[in-house]
Design a protein around this motif. Structure first.
Motif, PDB file in Angstrom:
ATOM      1  N   THR A 207      19.470   1.432   7.674  1.00  0.00           N
ATOM      2  CA  THR A 207      20.601   0.824   8.367  1.00  0.00           C
ATOM      3  C   THR A 207      21.856   1.627   8.054  1.00  0.00           C
ATOM      4  O   THR A 207      22.065   2.078   6.920  1.00  0.00           O
ATOM      5  N   VAL A 208      22.682   1.818   9.076  1.00  0.00           N
ATOM      6  CA  VAL A 208      23.964   2.512   8.934  1.00  0.00           C
ATOM      7  C   VAL A 208      24.977   1.740   9.779  1.00  0.00           C
ATOM      8  O   VAL A 208      24.765   1.558  10.984  1.00  0.00           O
ATOM      9  N   GLY A 209      26.060   1.291   9.163  1.00  0.00           N
ATOM     10  CA  GLY A 209      27.020   0.484   9.915  1.00  0.00           C
ATOM     11  C   GLY A 209      26.340  -0.765  10.428  1.00  0.00           C
ATOM     12  O   GLY A 209      25.718  -1.510   9.679  1.00  0.00           O
ATOM     13  N   SER A 210      26.425  -1.019  11.726  1.00  0.00           N
ATOM     14  CA  SER A 210      25.773  -2.184  12.331  1.00  0.00           C
ATOM     15  C   SER A 210      24.533  -1.777  13.123  1.00  0.00           C
ATOM     16  O   SER A 210      24.127  -2.470  14.049  1.00  0.00           O
ATOM     17  N   GLU A 211      23.930  -0.656  12.725  1.00  0.00           N
ATOM     18  CA  GLU A 211      22.777  -0.128  13.458  1.00  0.00           C
ATOM     19  C   GLU A 211      21.570   0.052  12.548  1.00  0.00           C
ATOM     20  O   GLU A 211      21.700   0.228  11.333  1.00  0.00           O
ATOM     21  N   LEU A 212      20.414   0.047  13.184  1.00  0.00           N
ATOM     22  CA  LEU A 212      19.162   0.455  12.563  1.00  0.00           C
ATOM     23  C   LEU A 212      18.813   1.815  13.152  1.00  0.00           C
ATOM     24  O   LEU A 212      18.827   1.987  14.371  1.00  0.00           O
ATOM     25  N   ARG A 213      18.524   2.783  12.285  1.00  0.00           N
ATOM     26  CA  ARG A 213      18.275   4.138  12.765  1.00  0.00           C
ATOM     27  C   ARG A 213      16.938   4.655  12.261  1.00  0.00           C
ATOM     28  O   ARG A 213      16.506   4.328  11.165  1.00  0.00           O
ATOM     29  N   ARG A 214      16.325   5.499  13.111  1.00  0.00           N
ATOM     30  CA  ARG A 214      15.090   6.156  12.724  1.00  0.00           C
ATOM     31  C   ARG A 214      15.317   7.667  12.686  1.00  0.00           C
ATOM     32  O   ARG A 214      15.942   8.238  13.581  1.00  0.00           O
ATOM     33  N   TYR A 215      14.779   8.280  11.626  1.00  0.00           N
ATOM     34  CA  TYR A 215      14.846   9.728  11.471  1.00  0.00           C
ATOM     35  C   TYR A 215      13.427  10.288  11.446  1.00  0.00           C
ATOM     36  O   TYR A 215      12.544   9.733  10.783  1.00  0.00           O
ATOM     37  N   ASP A 222      16.376  10.247  15.774  1.00  0.00           N
ATOM     38  CA  ASP A 222      15.725  10.175  17.079  1.00  0.00           C
ATOM     39  C   ASP A 222      15.707   8.775  17.682  1.00  0.00           C
ATOM     40  O   ASP A 222      15.191   8.596  18.785  1.00  0.00           O
ATOM     41  N   ARG A 223      16.276   7.772  16.989  1.00  0.00           N
ATOM     42  CA  ARG A 223      16.332   6.448  17.607  1.00  0.00           C
ATOM     43  C   ARG A 223      17.423   5.625  16.939  1.00  0.00           C
ATOM     44  O   ARG A 223      17.602   5.683  15.724  1.00  0.00           O
ATOM     45  N   THR A 224      18.155   4.853  17.754  1.00  0.00           N
ATOM     46  CA  THR A 224      19.206   3.971  17.257  1.00  0.00           C
ATOM     47  C   THR A 224      19.043   2.599  17.892  1.00  0.00           C
ATOM     48  O   THR A 224      18.857   2.493  19.106  1.00  0.00           O
ATOM     49  N   VAL A 225      19.110   1.562  17.070  1.00  0.00           N
ATOM     50  CA  VAL A 225      18.982   0.190  17.539  1.00  0.00           C
ATOM     51  C   VAL A 225      20.235  -0.573  17.122  1.00  0.00           C
ATOM     52  O   VAL A 225      20.552  -0.657  15.934  1.00  0.00           O
ATOM     53  N   SER A 226      20.961  -1.121  18.081  1.00  0.00           N
ATOM     54  CA  SER A 226      22.129  -1.946  17.772  1.00  0.00           C
ATOM     55  C   SER A 226      21.666  -3.302  17.264  1.00  0.00           C
ATOM     56  O   SER A 226      20.729  -3.902  17.806  1.00  0.00           O
ATOM     57  N   LEU A 227      22.325  -3.813  16.225  1.00  0.00           N
ATOM     58  CA  LEU A 227      21.953  -5.080  15.614  1.00  0.00           C
ATOM     59  C   LEU A 227      23.042  -6.132  15.839  1.00  0.00           C
ATOM     60  O   LEU A 227      24.225  -5.787  15.963  1.00  0.00           O
ATOM     61  N   PRO A 228      22.685  -7.415  15.859  1.00  0.00           N
ATOM     62  CA  PRO A 228      23.672  -8.472  16.077  1.00  0.00           C
ATOM     63  C   PRO A 228      24.397  -8.890  14.807  1.00  0.00           C
ATOM     64  O   PRO A 228      24.949  -9.998  14.736  1.00  0.00           O
ATOM     65  N   VAL A 229      24.392  -8.028  13.782  1.00  0.00           N
ATOM     66  CA  VAL A 229      25.126  -8.282  12.544  1.00  0.00           C
ATOM     67  C   VAL A 229      25.973  -7.061  12.226  1.00  0.00           C
ATOM     68  O   VAL A 229      25.645  -5.938  12.614  1.00  0.00           O
ATOM     69  N   ARG A 230      27.073  -7.292  11.515  1.00  0.00           N
ATOM     70  CA  ARG A 230      27.959  -6.177  11.161  1.00  0.00           C
ATOM     71  C   ARG A 230      27.542  -5.503   9.867  1.00  0.00           C
ATOM     72  O   ARG A 230      27.873  -4.337   9.643  1.00  0.00           O
ATOM     73  N   ASN A 231      26.839  -6.249   9.004  1.00  0.00           N
ATOM     74  CA  ASN A 231      26.553  -5.725   7.671  1.00  0.00           C
ATOM     75  C   ASN A 231      25.066  -5.789   7.332  1.00  0.00           C
ATOM     76  O   ASN A 231      24.654  -6.501   6.409  1.00  0.00           O
ATOM     77  N   PRO A 232      24.212  -5.061   8.067  1.00  0.00           N
ATOM     78  CA  PRO A 232      22.811  -4.988   7.654  1.00  0.00           C
ATOM     79  C   PRO A 232      22.698  -4.213   6.348  1.00  0.00           C
ATOM     80  O   PRO A 232      23.511  -3.324   6.071  1.00  0.00           O
ATOM     81  N   THR A 233      21.708  -4.557   5.528  1.00  0.00           N
ATOM     82  CA  THR A 233      21.647  -3.970   4.190  1.00  0.00           C
ATOM     83  C   THR A 233      20.349  -3.242   3.877  1.00  0.00           C
ATOM     84  O   THR A 233      20.348  -2.338   3.033  1.00  0.00           O
ATOM     85  N   ALA A 234      19.235  -3.644   4.482  1.00  0.00           N
ATOM     86  CA  ALA A 234      17.952  -3.023   4.145  1.00  0.00           C
ATOM     87  C   ALA A 234      16.918  -3.436   5.181  1.00  0.00           C
ATOM     88  O   ALA A 234      17.138  -4.370   5.964  1.00  0.00           O
ATOM     89  N   CYS A 235      15.768  -2.753   5.178  1.00  0.00           N
ATOM     90  CA  CYS A 235      14.736  -3.045   6.168  1.00  0.00           C
ATOM     91  C   CYS A 235      13.362  -2.778   5.587  1.00  0.00           C
ATOM     92  O   CYS A 235      13.197  -1.982   4.655  1.00  0.00           O
ATOM     93  N   CYS A 236      12.359  -3.466   6.149  1.00  0.00           N
ATOM     94  CA  CYS A 236      10.971  -3.195   5.781  1.00  0.00           C
ATOM     95  C   CYS A 236      10.058  -3.694   6.891  1.00  0.00           C
ATOM     96  O   CYS A 236      10.423  -4.595   7.645  1.00  0.00           O
ATOM     97  N   PHE A 237       8.873  -3.103   6.987  1.00  0.00           N
ATOM     98  CA  PHE A 237       7.876  -3.586   7.929  1.00  0.00           C
ATOM     99  C   PHE A 237       7.082  -4.715   7.291  1.00  0.00           C
ATOM    100  O   PHE A 237       6.822  -4.715   6.076  1.00  0.00           O
ATOM    101  N   GLY A 238       6.683  -5.686   8.126  1.00  0.00           N
ATOM    102  CA  GLY A 238       5.888  -6.801   7.643  1.00  0.00           C
ATOM    103  C   GLY A 238       5.064  -7.388   8.758  1.00  0.00           C
ATOM    104  O   GLY A 238       4.914  -6.798   9.829  1.00  0.00           O
ATOM    105  N   GLY A 239       4.529  -8.577   8.509  1.00  0.00           N
ATOM    106  CA  GLY A 239       3.636  -9.207   9.466  1.00  0.00           C
ATOM    107  C   GLY A 239       2.193  -8.816   9.207  1.00  0.00           C
ATOM    108  O   GLY A 239       1.913  -7.862   8.463  1.00  0.00           O
ATOM    109  N   SER A 240       1.256  -9.539   9.798  1.00  0.00           N
ATOM    110  CA  SER A 240      -0.159  -9.312   9.528  1.00  0.00           C
ATOM    111  C   SER A 240      -0.613  -7.898   9.884  1.00  0.00           C
ATOM    112  O   SER A 240      -1.517  -7.348   9.250  1.00  0.00           O
ATOM    113  N   GLU A 241       0.029  -7.288  10.883  1.00  0.00           N
ATOM    114  CA  GLU A 241      -0.307  -5.917  11.277  1.00  0.00           C
ATOM    115  C   GLU A 241       0.778  -4.918  10.884  1.00  0.00           C
ATOM    116  O   GLU A 241       0.734  -3.754  11.298  1.00  0.00           O
TER     117      GLU A 241
END
Length: 280
Positions: A207-215, A222-241
């Motif tokens: 996460t950078v600023g209010s975005e989720l980014r892929r490198y 190579d990819r940017t996702v706008s998020l509905p929050v101003r202060n995202p802090t971290a990310c991880c994959f989850g779910g059964s798959e």
């Protein structure tokens, strides 16, 4: 490339400093913490978010092979049962003015945890901790560790020291846990990368600023996702798959938005790597 995948509010919360999302494969649930509120959260496997207050500043909670959780605290690494707040110190390194930073568990079940000074003075460290409590400092002069992850082949370790605005990469020897050949993978000119996870294609998410980014694996954005929050802090994959991408956020900023402090869930962004429990 910008994208707008489906974004759900997994947990509508008012976390002051939500961080360190970790998928617990054994219980099919997501662990995350509110570091400022000294609270450990577990989302699922039912639709609820369960809370556990702990008597210490906590920067991360990880599943462990023994009963309960491994907690990364300001004073060190502790083992907690699920049903009470009794703690057993595995490693105790308390120093005045220091707090916990980022942490992750490698494929051998070892914990990697950073500690930093409250003023990000660059006097922190990154430690490797075995299930038996054997600990070694592997990196010095850490200002503010904000991201830590490994490549799918388990031959590279990625580390973010926030103030550098850079994702660094090390050669990683999995059997020994040794690092070598530190070099920059990419520079982020418009903000600090916060949080880090890797998908099965070897791409890095942060996460950078209010975005989720892929490198890409070579460091190319190579990819940017706008998020509905101003202060995202971290990310991880989850779910059964491992196809849901969870994002924590912080609501303690005076300019925080309505959803800041909530836990987000995004789909159709790839598949993450299987998480490992701490071997302690």
């Amino acid at each position: 490339m910008s994208a707008h995948p489906e974004t759900d509010i997994a947990v509508r919360a008012a976390a002051r400093l939500g961080q360190s999302p970790t998928w617990d494969t054994g219980t099919n649930s997501l662990l995350w913490v509110d570091a400022a509120a000294r609270t450990v959260h577990r989302f699922g496997p039912d639709p609820r978010d369960h809370e556990l207050e702990v008597p210490h500043a906590v920067s991360a909670a990880k599943p462990r092979s023994g009963r309960g959780l491994m907690l990364h605290l300001a004073e060190g690494i502790a083992l907690f049962p699920d049903d009470d707040e009794q703690r057993t110190w595995l490693v105790y390194w308390a120093r005045d003015g220091f707090v916990g930073g980022v942490s992750a568990v490698d494929t051998r079940g070892r914990l990697w945890a950073s500690t930093q000074h409250e003023d990000a003075a660059g006097s922190g460290w990154l430690a490797r901790v075995g299930g038996d409590g054997a600990a070694a400092a592997v990196l010095d002069d850490v200002a503010r560790g904000t991201g830590l992850a490994w490549s799918p082949e388990d031959t590279l370790l990625y580390f973010v020291d926030g103030p550098t605005r850079r994702i660094d990469v090390f050669d990683f020897d999995a059997p020994s846990g040794q690092l070598s050949c530190r070099r920059p993978l990419c520079h982020v000119s418009d903000g600090e990368p916060r949080g880090l996870c890797v998908d099965t294609a070897g791409c890095l998410w942060t996460t950078v600023g209010s975005e989720l980014r892929r490198y890409a694996p070579d460091g190319t954005p190579d990819r940017t996702v706008s998020l509905p929050v101003r202060n995202p802090t971290a990310c991880c994959f989850g779910g059964s798959e491992l196809t849901e991408l969870y994002v924590t956020s912080a609501g303690q900023d005076p300019e925080a938005g309505e959803l800041d402090g909530s836990l987000l869930a995004l789909t159709d962004l790839g598949q993450g790597l299987r998480t490992t429990t701490f071997a302690g």
